[in-house]
Design a protein around this motif. Structure first.
Motif, PDB file in Angstrom:
ATOM      1  N   GLU A   1     -80.632-109.984  19.218  1.00 30.50           N
ATOM      2  CA  GLU A   1     -81.538-108.475  18.962  1.00 30.50           C
ATOM      3  C   GLU A   1     -83.152-108.471  19.026  1.00 30.50           C
ATOM      4  N   LEU A   2     -83.791-109.746  19.166  1.00 30.41           N
ATOM      5  CA  LEU A   2     -84.957-109.839  19.776  1.00 30.41           C
ATOM      6  C   LEU A   2     -84.776-108.907  21.519  1.00 30.41           C
ATOM      7  N   HIS A   3     -83.529-109.801  22.766  1.00 30.52           N
ATOM      8  CA  HIS A   3     -83.832-109.377  23.974  1.00 30.52           C
ATOM      9  C   HIS A   3     -82.961-107.804  24.064  1.00 30.52           C
ATOM     10  N   ASP A   4     -82.684-107.229  22.985  1.00 32.11           N
ATOM     11  CA  ASP A   4     -82.403-105.826  22.755  1.00 32.11           C
ATOM     12  C   ASP A   4     -83.818-105.098  22.555  1.00 32.11           C
ATOM     13  N   VAL A   5     -84.510-105.384  21.245  1.00 31.45           N
ATOM     14  CA  VAL A   5     -85.494-105.200  20.841  1.00 31.45           C
ATOM     15  C   VAL A   5     -86.867-105.119  20.952  1.00 31.45           C
ATOM     16  N   LEU A   6     -87.508-106.238  21.566  1.00 31.16           N
ATOM     17  CA  LEU A   6     -88.644-106.366  22.003  1.00 31.16           C
ATOM     18  C   LEU A   6     -88.508-106.131  23.013  1.00 31.16           C
ATOM     19  N   ALA A   7     -87.903-107.266  23.959  1.00 30.31           N
ATOM     20  CA  ALA A   7     -87.338-107.530  25.737  1.00 30.31           C
ATOM     21  C   ALA A   7     -87.628-106.212  26.751  1.00 30.31           C
ATOM     22  N   HIS A   8     -86.532-105.309  26.072  1.00 36.82           N
ATOM     23  CA  HIS A   8     -86.547-103.760  26.098  1.00 36.82           C
ATOM     24  C   HIS A   8     -87.714-103.045  26.066  1.00 36.82           C
ATOM     25  N   SER A   9     -88.318-103.032  25.399  1.00 42.25           N
ATOM     26  CA  SER A   9     -89.575-102.388  24.781  1.00 42.25           C
ATOM     27  C   SER A   9     -90.696-102.861  25.356  1.00 42.25           C
ATOM     28  N   LEU A  10     -90.869-103.755  25.554  1.00 38.79           N
ATOM     29  CA  LEU A  10     -91.988-104.725  26.410  1.00 38.79           C
ATOM     30  C   LEU A  10     -91.726-104.011  27.681  1.00 38.79           C
ATOM     31  N   ALA A  11     -90.475-104.639  28.452  1.00 45.66           N
ATOM     32  CA  ALA A  11     -90.350-104.098  29.645  1.00 45.66           C
ATOM     33  C   ALA A  11     -90.641-102.370  29.882  1.00 45.66           C
ATOM     34  N   GLY A  12     -89.959-101.771  29.502  1.00 48.38           N
ATOM     35  CA  GLY A  12     -90.290-100.198  29.174  1.00 48.38           C
ATOM     36  C   GLY A  12     -91.460-100.011  29.284  1.00 48.38           C
ATOM     37  N   LEU A  13     -92.555-100.593  28.030  1.00 49.77           N
ATOM     38  CA  LEU A  13     -93.821-100.405  28.202  1.00 49.77           C
ATOM     39  C   LEU A  13     -94.662-101.427  29.155  1.00 49.77           C
ATOM     40  N   SER A  14     -94.531-101.879  29.948  1.00 50.49           N
ATOM     41  CA  SER A  14     -95.054-102.403  31.133  1.00 50.49           C
ATOM     42  C   SER A  14     -94.824-101.661  32.300  1.00 50.49           C
ATOM     43  N   LEU A  15     -93.124-100.998  32.455  1.00 53.35           N
ATOM     44  CA  LEU A  15     -93.046-100.520  33.968  1.00 53.35           C
ATOM     45  C   LEU A  15     -94.233 -98.714  33.583  1.00 53.35           C
ATOM     46  N   ASN A  16     -94.467 -98.695  32.246  1.00 51.23           N
ATOM     47  CA  ASN A  16     -94.616 -97.600  32.373  1.00 51.23           C
ATOM     48  C   ASN A  16     -96.793 -97.235  32.228  1.00 51.23           C
ATOM     49  N   LEU A  17     -96.789 -98.981  31.796  1.00 48.97           N
ATOM     50  CA  LEU A  17     -98.410 -98.864  32.152  1.00 48.97           C
ATOM     51  C   LEU A  17     -98.838 -98.949  33.564  1.00 48.97           C
TER      52      LEU A  17
ATOM     53  N   GLY B   1     -96.836 -97.326  35.971  1.00 47.98           N
ATOM     54  CA  GLY B   1     -97.082 -95.742  36.302  1.00 47.98           C
ATOM     55  C   GLY B   1     -98.379 -95.114  36.020  1.00 47.98           C
ATOM     56  N   ALA B   2     -99.046 -95.278  34.582  1.00 49.48           N
ATOM     57  CA  ALA B   2     -99.962 -94.838  34.603  1.00 49.48           C
ATOM     58  C   ALA B   2    -101.510 -94.955  35.211  1.00 49.48           C
ATOM     59  N   ARG B   3    -101.587 -96.791  35.990  1.00 45.51           N
ATOM     60  CA  ARG B   3    -102.170 -97.367  36.644  1.00 45.51           C
ATOM     61  C   ARG B   3    -102.351 -96.211  37.862  1.00 45.51           C
ATOM     62  N   LEU B   4    -101.161 -96.348  38.325  1.00 48.97           N
ATOM     63  CA  LEU B   4    -100.864 -95.794  39.221  1.00 48.97           C
ATOM     64  C   LEU B   4    -101.701 -93.911  39.675  1.00 48.97           C
ATOM     65  N   MET B   5    -100.925 -93.441  38.497  1.00 52.69           N
ATOM     66  CA  MET B   5    -101.863 -92.400  38.276  1.00 52.69           C
ATOM     67  C   MET B   5    -102.773 -92.052  38.250  1.00 52.69           C
ATOM     68  N   LEU B   6    -103.646 -93.011  37.754  1.00 52.79           N
ATOM     69  CA  LEU B   6    -105.437 -93.030  37.190  1.00 52.79           C
ATOM     70  C   LEU B   6    -105.711 -93.019  38.747  1.00 52.79           C
TER      71      LEU B   6
ATOM     72  N   ASP C   1    -113.552 -98.394  34.826  1.00 51.71           N
ATOM     73  CA  ASP C   1    -112.885 -98.545  33.310  1.00 51.71           C
ATOM     74  C   ASP C   1    -112.012 -98.476  33.177  1.00 51.71           C
ATOM     75  N   ALA C   2    -111.579 -97.573  32.843  1.00 52.12           N
ATOM     76  CA  ALA C   2    -110.741 -96.994  32.549  1.00 52.12           C
ATOM     77  C   ALA C   2    -108.800 -97.778  33.404  1.00 52.12           C
ATOM     78  N   VAL C   3    -109.147 -97.534  34.554  1.00 50.72           N
ATOM     79  CA  VAL C   3    -108.254 -98.236  35.370  1.00 50.72           C
ATOM     80  C   VAL C   3    -108.107 -99.659  34.910  1.00 50.72           C
ATOM     81  N   ALA C   4    -109.344-100.922  34.986  1.00 48.49           N
ATOM     82  CA  ALA C   4    -109.162-101.727  33.977  1.00 48.49           C
ATOM     83  C   ALA C   4    -108.906-101.889  32.571  1.00 48.49           C
ATOM     84  N   GLN C   5    -108.670-100.541  31.816  1.00 43.30           N
ATOM     85  CA  GLN C   5    -107.927-101.495  30.668  1.00 43.30           C
ATOM     86  C   GLN C   5    -106.876-101.524  30.964  1.00 43.30           C
ATOM     87  N   ILE C   6    -106.133-100.272  31.892  1.00 45.06           N
ATOM     88  CA  ILE C   6    -104.881-100.218  31.669  1.00 45.06           C
ATOM     89  C   ILE C   6    -104.221-101.678  33.012  1.00 45.06           C
TER      90      ILE C   6
END
Length: 367
Positions: free
Chosen positions: A181-197, A199-204, A212-217
């Protein structure tokens, strides 16, 4: 050889052997004194026998006591030597194998027959023959009862071990479910969050956003990556059933006791501490290999394991108690060679060979 302080039942058994000898002293002649002294001397080791079947010379001692008492019965016919004769016969029937039992009964019958021939009292010999039969039947009955009690205790121990293993398996299954459960929920969510961040950094950066915005990301991405690493560690910890060295060795000895019915004890010296996994594995594998060799070459031998902690090393000694010095092995087997290689990789030292009453393995590993 197992030596312990005599207990009440040992003194009672010895009294049945030695008491009649003292009672026969007032009427003893020169030959009788020799037989009395011989019987008393042979009866002394009975006090310190922890388990008569564990000593190869125990049947010979018991049969010698019976023979001396039988001779004394012929020399001093009205003495209490028959009590020594029957008491020791009962002890042989209770503890020894078929061969010594047959010899003990044969000596009893021969002694009674000689006594009847010498004194012409065949009518009085018949009850004595009957007494031998009763003694043998009582001994066999007591022996069967002790065997049933031992089997019952062994069955209870196996049932308790099975229950413990069932509870442990249930706990491991629950931990595995939580890990999934921990792997399916938390680990997958954190992995997806990391990939989205990412992508957001590259877009910024592409759109020329403020530093400052790039540093926050980037900080958010770092936190997500660290959280993902911690989640993976948590999953690994839940799936891993870490067992201490003492517990692992105790489990191996418990399994040996259940399989063989022999004694297997663990003694821990020094202050236990957490060991490197490689060291712990080497110690557990050494005990496992030693017990396998004991099962193969000295079935049902008692085993003593000593685990000692010092400031710079840990010491392990495994000794089986065969009751005799085993022959030297022509060459080390693959198990011992593998054990030596594993210990050598840890800069340790392995010693193995026959001892006074069994095979002994001793290893020292820096830890």
């Amino acid at each position: 050889m197992t030596i312990r302080r005599p207990q009440a039942q040992d003194w009672l058994r010895w009294a049945l052997v030695a008491g009649p000898m003292f009672a026969a002293m007032p009427r003893a002649n020169a030959l009788a004194w020799v037989l009395i002294g011989l019987t008393l001397a042979l009866s002394v080791p009975i006090l310190w026998l922890h388990d008569a079947t564990a000593h190869r010379w125990a049947p010979a001692v018991a049969l010698a006591v019976i023979a001396a008492a039988a001779a004394l019965l012929a020399v001093v016919p009205n003495s209490w030597a028959s009590v020594t004769l029957f008491g020791t016969t009962f002890f042989v029937v209770l503890k020894q194998r078929t061969g010594p039992i047959v010899l003990a009964v044969a000596i009893d019958v021969a002694a009674i027959t000689c006594w009847a021939v010498l004194h012409g009292t065949w009518q009085g010999a018949l009850p004595t023959y009957a007494a031998v039969v009763v003694i043998v039947l009582l001994g066999l009955n007591r022996r069967a009862r002790l065997a049933r009690i031992e089997q019952t205790e062994l069955a209870l121990a196996r049932a308790q071990t099975a229950n413990e293993e069932h509870a442990r398996a249930a706990a491991l299954a629950e931990r595995a479910r939580i890990a999934r459960e921990l792997h399916d929920v938390l680990a997958h969510s954190l992995a997806g969050l990391s990939l989205n961040l990412q992508g957001a950094r590259l877009m910024l950066v592409r759109d020329g956003a403020s530093p400052d915005a790039v540093a926050q990301i980037e900080r958010a991405q770092t936190l997500a990556a660290e959280g993902l690493a911690e989640a993976r560690k948590a999953v690994a910890a839940l799936r891993e059933d870490a067992v201490g060295v003492e517990r692992a060795i105790a489990d191996l000895l418990a399994a040996y006791r259940l399989d063989s019915g022999a004694r297997a004890d663990l003694a821990v010296e020094g202050e236990p501490r957490e060991l490197d996994p490689a060291v712990g594995t080497a110690l557990v594998r050494a005990v496992q290999e030693a017990l396998a060799n004991t099962r193969k070459h000295a079935a049902q031998a008692d085993v003593d394991v000593t685990l000692g902690y010092t400031d710079a090393a840990v010491h392990l000694t495994v000794a089986d108690r065969q009751g005799r010095r085993p022959p030297d092995a022509p060459a080390a087997g693959y198990g011992l060679r593998g054990m030596g290689e594993r210990v050598a990789l840890l800069d340790g030292r392995l010693e193995s060979g026959p001892g006074e009453d069994g095979w002994r393995i001793h290893l020292t590993v820096p830890a």
